[in-house]
Design a protein around this motif. Structure first.
Motif, PDB file in Angstrom:
ATOM      1  N   HIS A 109      -5.429 -13.995  -5.423  1.00 35.31           N
ATOM      2  CA  HIS A 109      -4.273 -13.789  -4.538  1.00 35.31           C
ATOM      3  C   HIS A 109      -3.608 -12.438  -4.833  1.00 35.31           C
ATOM      4  N   SER A 110      -3.434 -12.118  -6.118  1.00 34.36           N
ATOM      5  CA  SER A 110      -2.849 -10.825  -6.499  1.00 34.36           C
ATOM      6  C   SER A 110      -3.714  -9.678  -6.002  1.00 34.36           C
ATOM      7  N   HIS A 111      -5.029  -9.827  -6.127  1.00 36.26           N
ATOM      8  CA  HIS A 111      -5.967  -8.809  -5.649  1.00 36.26           C
ATOM      9  C   HIS A 111      -5.796  -8.601  -4.138  1.00 36.26           C
ATOM     10  N   CYS A 112      -5.710  -9.696  -3.389  1.00 32.70           N
ATOM     11  CA  CYS A 112      -5.541  -9.604  -1.939  1.00 32.70           C
ATOM     12  C   CYS A 112      -4.196  -8.994  -1.576  1.00 32.70           C
ATOM     13  N   GLU A 113      -3.150  -9.334  -2.332  1.00 32.31           N
ATOM     14  CA  GLU A 113      -1.835  -8.737  -2.072  1.00 32.31           C
ATOM     15  C   GLU A 113      -1.861  -7.229  -2.297  1.00 32.31           C
ATOM     16  N   ARG A 114      -2.552  -6.782  -3.367  1.00 34.56           N
ATOM     17  CA  ARG A 114      -2.664  -5.340  -3.621  1.00 34.56           C
ATOM     18  C   ARG A 114      -3.403  -4.646  -2.478  1.00 34.56           C
ATOM     19  N   LEU A 115      -4.502  -5.254  -2.015  1.00 37.35           N
ATOM     20  CA  LEU A 115      -5.257  -4.675  -0.901  1.00 37.35           C
ATOM     21  C   LEU A 115      -4.414  -4.628   0.375  1.00 37.35           C
ATOM     22  N   ALA A 116      -3.648  -5.677   0.619  1.00 40.51           N
ATOM     23  CA  ALA A 116      -2.785  -5.717   1.800  1.00 40.51           C
ATOM     24  C   ALA A 116      -1.705  -4.652   1.709  1.00 40.51           C
ATOM     25  N   GLN A 117      -1.150  -4.484   0.521  1.00 43.04           N
ATOM     26  CA  GLN A 117      -0.118  -3.461   0.333  1.00 43.04           C
ATOM     27  C   GLN A 117      -0.707  -2.063   0.542  1.00 43.04           C
ATOM     28  N   GLN A 118      -1.911  -1.836   0.038  1.00 40.59           N
ATOM     29  CA  GLN A 118      -2.574  -0.545   0.248  1.00 40.59           C
ATOM     30  C   GLN A 118      -2.831  -0.302   1.731  1.00 40.59           C
ATOM     31  N   SER A 119      -3.267  -1.324   2.443  1.00 42.29           N
ATOM     32  CA  SER A 119      -3.506  -1.197   3.880  1.00 42.29           C
ATOM     33  C   SER A 119      -2.211  -0.897   4.614  1.00 42.29           C
ATOM     34  N   HIS A 120      -1.152  -1.572   4.215  1.00 44.43           N
ATOM     35  CA  HIS A 120       0.151  -1.361   4.839  1.00 44.43           C
ATOM     36  C   HIS A 120       0.628   0.072   4.608  1.00 44.43           C
ATOM     37  N   ALA A 126      -0.280   6.843   8.323  1.00 42.47           N
ATOM     38  CA  ALA A 126      -0.869   7.246   9.603  1.00 42.47           C
ATOM     39  C   ALA A 126       0.201   7.323  10.689  1.00 42.47           C
ATOM     40  N   ALA A 127       1.128   6.362  10.697  1.00 47.09           N
ATOM     41  CA  ALA A 127       2.206   6.383  11.688  1.00 47.09           C
ATOM     42  C   ALA A 127       3.111   7.582  11.464  1.00 47.09           C
ATOM     43  N   SER A 128       3.424   7.882  10.205  1.00 47.50           N
ATOM     44  CA  SER A 128       4.249   9.050   9.885  1.00 47.50           C
ATOM     45  C   SER A 128       3.554  10.339  10.304  1.00 47.50           C
ATOM     46  N   GLU A 129       2.258  10.396  10.063  1.00 49.23           N
ATOM     47  CA  GLU A 129       1.468  11.573  10.434  1.00 49.23           C
ATOM     48  C   GLU A 129       1.488  11.767  11.956  1.00 49.23           C
ATOM     49  N   ARG A 130       1.350  10.693  12.712  1.00 48.36           N
ATOM     50  CA  ARG A 130       1.393  10.779  14.171  1.00 48.36           C
ATOM     51  C   ARG A 130       2.744  11.286  14.640  1.00 48.36           C
ATOM     52  N   LEU A 131       3.811  10.773  14.059  1.00 50.19           N
ATOM     53  CA  LEU A 131       5.155  11.223  14.408  1.00 50.19           C
ATOM     54  C   LEU A 131       5.354  12.709  14.067  1.00 50.19           C
ATOM     55  N   ARG A 132       4.840  13.130  12.919  1.00 48.19           N
ATOM     56  CA  ARG A 132       4.970  14.537  12.485  1.00 48.19           C
ATOM     57  C   ARG A 132       4.242  15.440  13.457  1.00 48.19           C
ATOM     58  N   ARG A 133       3.067  15.017  13.906  1.00 46.26           N
ATOM     59  CA  ARG A 133       2.265  15.846  14.839  1.00 46.26           C
ATOM     60  C   ARG A 133       2.940  15.970  16.207  1.00 46.26           C
TER      61      ARG A 133
END
Length: 135
Positions: A109-120, A126-133
């Motif tokens: 579960h901790s492993h999956c939470e870390r992966l989810a946090q990394q994805s988030h 990516a959203a910040s980069e789109r806004l900056r562009r």
């Protein structure tokens, strides 16, 4: 028909019926009737024993019926999830994890939470980069 099938049908039917508003109202009516009869029986020990014994027996039997129904529901859900995992691009290591110990599940579960946090975080970047562009 085997004993397992008979019991499964009985447990399902009982769980379905006892989970209805009508069944609840019947139980409320029984308790109210019991309470109203108290003065007629002088609130005796026998009068109290009737409700105590009745509720204890019903509770005892219902525990087994509900547990049986939940066990089958859980097994069916696990089987469906395992098939979805097996037939998708998901990691096969998740098949059968319900048999792991609590500690093993916590690590996974901790492993999956870390992966989810990394994805988030990657999505936020990516959203910040789109806004900056756009600016």
């Amino acid at each position: 028909m085997t004993m397992d099938k008979v019991f499964a049908r009985f447990a399902n039917a009982t769980a379905h019926i006892t989970g209805t508003p009508g069944a609840f109202l019947v139980c409320v009516a029984l308790v109210v009737t019991w309470a109203v009869t108290g003065p007629f029986f002088g609130f005796s020990e026998t009068w109290q024993l009737v409700i105590n014994t009745g509720t204890t027996i019903v509770t005892f039997l219902m525990v087994f019926l509900i547990q049986n129904t939940q066990n089958r529901d859980t097994a069916a859900i696990q089987t469906k999830l395992d098939e979805l995992i097996r037939s998708s691009a998901a990691e096969d290591q998740f098949i059968g994890i319900e048999k792991l110990t609590d500690q093993e599940l916590a690590r996974l579960h901790s492993h999956c939470e870390r992966l989810a946090q990394q994805s988030h975080q990657a999505l936020e970047r990516a959203a910040s980069e789109r806004l900056r562009r756009r600016s």
